[in-house]
Design an enzyme around this catalytic site. Sequence first.
Site, PDB file in Angstrom:
ATOM      1  CE1 TYR A   1     -70.738 103.766 -19.694  1.00  0.00           C
ATOM      2  CE2 TYR A   1     -69.077 102.469 -20.845  1.00  0.00           C
ATOM      3  CZ  TYR A   1     -69.787 102.745 -19.696  1.00  0.00           C
ATOM      4  OH  TYR A   1     -69.560 102.026 -18.562  1.00  0.00           O
TER       5      TYR A   1
ATOM      6  CE  LYS B   1     -81.695 111.191 -10.037  1.00  0.00           C
ATOM      7  NZ  LYS B   1     -82.148 110.757  -8.694  1.00  0.00           N
TER       8      LYS B   1
ATOM      9  CG  ASP C   1     -82.271 107.764  -6.743  1.00  0.00           C
ATOM     10  OD1 ASP C   1     -83.122 107.323  -7.547  1.00  0.00           O
ATOM     11  OD2 ASP C   1     -82.432 108.823  -6.100  1.00  0.00           O
TER      12      ASP C   1
ATOM     13  CG  ASP D   1     -70.433 100.197 -16.141  1.00  0.00           C
ATOM     14  OD1 ASP D   1     -69.994  99.040 -16.310  1.00  0.00           O
ATOM     15  OD2 ASP D   1     -69.775 101.112 -15.616  1.00  0.00           O
TER      16      ASP D   1
ATOM     17  CG  ASP E   1     -69.676  95.956 -11.843  1.00  0.00           C
ATOM     18  OD1 ASP E   1     -69.861  95.355 -12.924  1.00  0.00           O
ATOM     19  OD2 ASP E   1     -68.567  96.392 -11.492  1.00  0.00           O
TER      20      ASP E   1
HETATM   21  C1  IPM Z   1     -68.221  96.567 -18.520  1.00  0.00           C
HETATM   22  C2  IPM Z   1     -66.942  97.299 -18.214  1.00  0.00           C
HETATM   23  C3  IPM Z   1     -66.647  98.266 -19.345  1.00  0.00           C
HETATM   24  C4  IPM Z   1     -67.769  99.250 -19.394  1.00  0.00           C
HETATM   25  C5  IPM Z   1     -65.281  98.966 -19.253  1.00  0.00           C
HETATM   26  C6  IPM Z   1     -64.153  97.983 -19.125  1.00  0.00           C
HETATM   27  C7  IPM Z   1     -65.070  99.875 -20.424  1.00  0.00           C
HETATM   28  O1  IPM Z   1     -67.030  97.922 -16.979  1.00  0.00           O
HETATM   29  O2  IPM Z   1     -68.288  95.878 -19.554  1.00  0.00           O
HETATM   30  O3  IPM Z   1     -69.154  96.672 -17.724  1.00  0.00           O
HETATM   31  O4  IPM Z   1     -67.736 100.268 -18.677  1.00  0.00           O
HETATM   32  O5  IPM Z   1     -68.708  99.037 -20.159  1.00  0.00           O
HETATM   33 MG    MG Z   2     -68.801  97.494 -15.884  1.00  0.00          MG
END
Ligand code: IPM
Ligand code: MG
Length: 357
Positions: free
Chosen positions: A141, A192, A224, A248, A252
């Site tokens: 990042y 990884k 993975d 990240d 999710d």
């Molecule tokens: C998160 C989001 C952010 C990230 C984006 C919006 C930059 O996906 O907070 O997980 O990738 O960190």
């Molecule tokens: Mg995210």
Amino acid sequence: MAKKIAVLPGDGIGPEVVAEAVKVLEHLRRDFGLKVELETAVVGGAAYDLHKQPLPQATLRLARQADAVLLGAVGGPRYDTLPRDLRPEKALLALRAELKLFANLRPAILYPQLASASSLKPEVVSGLDILIVRELTGDIYFGEPRGVRKLANGERQGFNNMIYAEHEIERVAKVAFEAARKRGKKVCSVDKANVLETSGLWREVVERVHADYRDVELSHMYVDNAAMQLVRAPKQFDVIVTGNLFGDILSDEAAMLTGSIGMLPSASLDAANKGMYEPIHGSAPDIAGKGVANPLATILSVAMMLRYTLNESALANRVEGAVAKALDRGLRTGDLYTEGMTRAGTAQMGDAVVAAI
Ligand code: IPM
Ligand code: MG
């Protein structure tokens, strides 16, 4: 003295869900003696519209002065064609970097009331309680150099750098072990290391930090496999610690196990537990302005703020309990709706939580 909270509603559904979280804070201030003072500022696309930049100086100054930041969400299709530095996401990344918020805590908890909203079978997810500790200020990042360059043959080549220094790994590993001590006493470090040197170092440093936390069980898993295990048998995890990019993605995925990303709060902390608190969902432009977004992730982010920065864990429990009560009453925003439940809008859900406090 009153603690200062910077309120940054942002874009899309951000302002709607933050309004409900602010209702909760105001209620705690009025009826429970919580000593806080709120100040609002623009961020993201909303800031770009007004000031031609996603993180205006005044907003950054406020965030720096504040004891905690409450953020809604940033971004929207209108801004996707702007130069990268002017896009709303840049504000989020800059706040994380400027405030040195290296430890991102993302709990994924399945409320028993929502077991049927998960895409997995109830027996696979019931009782799920995972904490993902995502490193937040390093990795690909922020790694330099980065960019798009021209090759000798005229072809363009994009490049980013996955970089971790030992101190960055060490401090986030400590946060994970400390957190594990207060819960299931297990840490799974995800990397990884079969391919990446950065991950090899990550693993080595996590092992080293573990020497001070022998009461916590440490395991390692390739990313993975971790992605697969999260949907196969997610209850095997207690605390997961991982880098920025893997965190990240996995957070999710973990969010979806709980039925809706609309339920999950997050805390991003610095070394002194100053924090930025935000729902993990995005700005959801498709439903913005309709009053249907789920405010619970933002309200639960306030609970995390009470616990980690304001040292008000009794009030944090009270807010979390109130969320459970609102769900017990059968109220569901669209993202959680299943047959037989009562459909609620954003404000109605917020009011129900306030009433249950
Ligand atoms: C998160 C989001 C952010 C990230 C984006 C919006 C930059 O996906 O907070 O997980 O990738 O960190
Ligand atoms: Mg995210």
